[in-house]
Design a protein around this motif. Sequence first.
Motif, short mmCIF file in Angstrom:
data_model
loop_
_atom_site.label_atom_id
_atom_site.label_comp_id
_atom_site.label_asym_id
_atom_site.label_seq_id
_atom_site.Cartn_x
_atom_site.Cartn_y
_atom_site.Cartn_z
N THR A 33 40.11 30.61 40.02
CA THR A 33 40.79 31.34 41.09
C THR A 33 40.35 32.80 41.17
N HIS A 34 40.54 33.36 42.35
CA HIS A 34 40.30 34.79 42.51
C HIS A 34 41.61 35.58 42.39
N LEU A 35 42.73 34.85 42.47
CA LEU A 35 44.03 35.51 42.42
C LEU A 35 44.46 35.67 40.95
N ILE A 36 43.78 36.58 40.27
CA ILE A 36 43.95 36.70 38.82
C ILE A 36 45.36 37.16 38.44
N GLU A 37 45.83 38.15 39.16
CA GLU A 37 47.14 38.72 38.84
C GLU A 37 48.22 37.64 38.93
N GLU A 38 48.08 36.81 39.95
CA GLU A 38 49.09 35.79 40.20
C GLU A 38 49.02 34.66 39.16
N ALA A 39 47.81 34.30 38.80
CA ALA A 39 47.64 33.14 37.92
C ALA A 39 47.70 33.49 36.44
N SER A 40 47.42 34.76 36.12
CA SER A 40 47.30 35.10 34.69
C SER A 40 48.54 34.81 33.84
N PRO A 41 49.78 34.90 34.38
CA PRO A 41 50.92 34.58 33.50
C PRO A 41 50.90 33.15 32.95
N ILE A 42 50.25 32.23 33.65
CA ILE A 42 50.26 30.84 33.14
C ILE A 42 48.97 30.48 32.40
N ILE A 43 48.00 31.36 32.44
CA ILE A 43 46.71 31.05 31.79
C ILE A 43 46.80 31.33 30.29
N GLU A 44 46.35 30.35 29.52
CA GLU A 44 46.39 30.51 28.06
C GLU A 44 45.05 30.95 27.49
N LYS A 45 43.99 30.59 28.23
CA LYS A 45 42.66 31.00 27.76
C LYS A 45 41.82 31.40 28.96
#
Lengths: 242, 287
Positions: free
Chosen positions: B186-198
């Motif tokens: 994704t390009h929406l890093i701010e939005e997705a980063s809370p659920i990304i573990e790695k």
Amino acid sequence: MMLKAPFRKAALNNLFAVAIFYSFIVLFMIVLPLLAKVIPSWNIHMNVNGGYESFSMIFMFVLGLTCVKDNLKACAVFGRSRNTALITGIMALGTVAAVLAVLDSVFTPVTSIITGGFSSSGLMNMIYNMIPEKPFSYFGTYLVWRLCLYCGITMLGFLLSSINYRLPKVWRLVFWIGFGLLLLVGIPLSVDNMAIATVLARFLDFAIASSPWRFDVTMVVCSAIAAVLAWLIQRRAPVDRS
Amino acid sequence: MTLSLNKITKTFGEVKALNNVSLEFTEPMIYGLLGRNGAGKTTLLNIINGRIFPDSGEVLMDGIPVADRDELLSKMHLMGEVNYYDDDLKLKDAIKTADGFYGEAFIVAEAHRYAKLFELDETKKIGKLSTGYKSIFKCCIALALDVPFVFFDEPVLGLDANHRDLFYKLLIEDYSRKPKVIVLSTHLIEEASPIIEKFVIIKQGRILLEKSAESLAQYASSVTGPKEKVEQAVSGCQILGRSFIGALETAYIVGKLSGTCDGLTVQNIDAQRLFIELTNTDKEASL
């Protein structure tokens, strides 16, 4: 290999097209001659040389042309390999060829009876001038002949479509113009040359015109060659984005 | 189950889309695959899923090459940017088709539930859907799968804020019920980063960085203050980038600032800022 689902999908898609096509053909082949009889004042005259198979051949060729991309896409989305896409695509085309061969074999005599001897000389009759002395044997020979004919024709479409699939857009145009020119200009010009014409005539006579069974073998061999070539073309083909 | 990419290289004409990429997906986890436009994310996902083939290198599942093996390819699913579904297919029929292909690994009831939650009209044909709803439909199929590896390539493309929020909630719900490797490009890093573990950051066809969310938070920091003081404090540090507002400077450095930092503000930097600093071109960095 996991063939069942992709085969089912491809076959169902194709059989749906067969249902539409055949409904139209049956109407054309039965209703029009009947109308000609019932309402003579309409002055309808029909003579279909080549019978049902002349229509079915065109249909199978077009089907061969159209099924490559759809099948590859479906297999790409749902986790199947190129080999599976190719094999199930060919299996589905073979199924349609068999269905059409049976339908044509059944509807040819039915049409003849309903329309009262309406002329629809089949291709096999026209090429081999066969007289149906033993009806069952004749029916069987004709059925297999049709099946092999449809397989050969559809595999030609499948191969052309596979080539088209791999070519960049501009080359596609060049390819199809070249193919058209080959058919319309190249072959007639080559046949003007006595040496080429003799070789071609000898080949056609040996492989096609000499006997229906030899024709069957020729078609099976040609289909197998087309399948191998299509496999070589498709095995590393990227899935088309269009 | 391990999915490993072994020295994958892919070239399109003159452009090297992937250059000797090696990567491994092992534990069930939500991975974030980040990269700028043209960095090679989609190419990488397409190669993993057998949609295109590498020039060299291979994709292995538990040591077995994936290419041409249905039994391995069917353990993965890529929800791609491009629509490969038949446009004439109704949504309910597409769900049936997915069921036919994946069998028990596809939970039909869940697909219908997700479709309902997103207010998808299942009697509509795929070709009639808007870009956003096409993405939603593809997400519904991917979420309803119980396979070990699911890849999402720009899953929220064209989705409004409410639908994006719903997608992330459903993704978490699905992941907590059926843990698996989920790769989110994704390009929406701010939005997705809370659920990304790695996080996996890819730049110009190479893996630039591969770090867990915790270690990424410690990976870099920002130092803000008067220009001269900042320059003095960060001398000797590995500097990722700088930005200026009037007389104030912010320097982004790898690791923490050692030594005194009187009059300076030192903070951890978030994933998006780190991504920007890592992937900025020289031209962009100089602005």
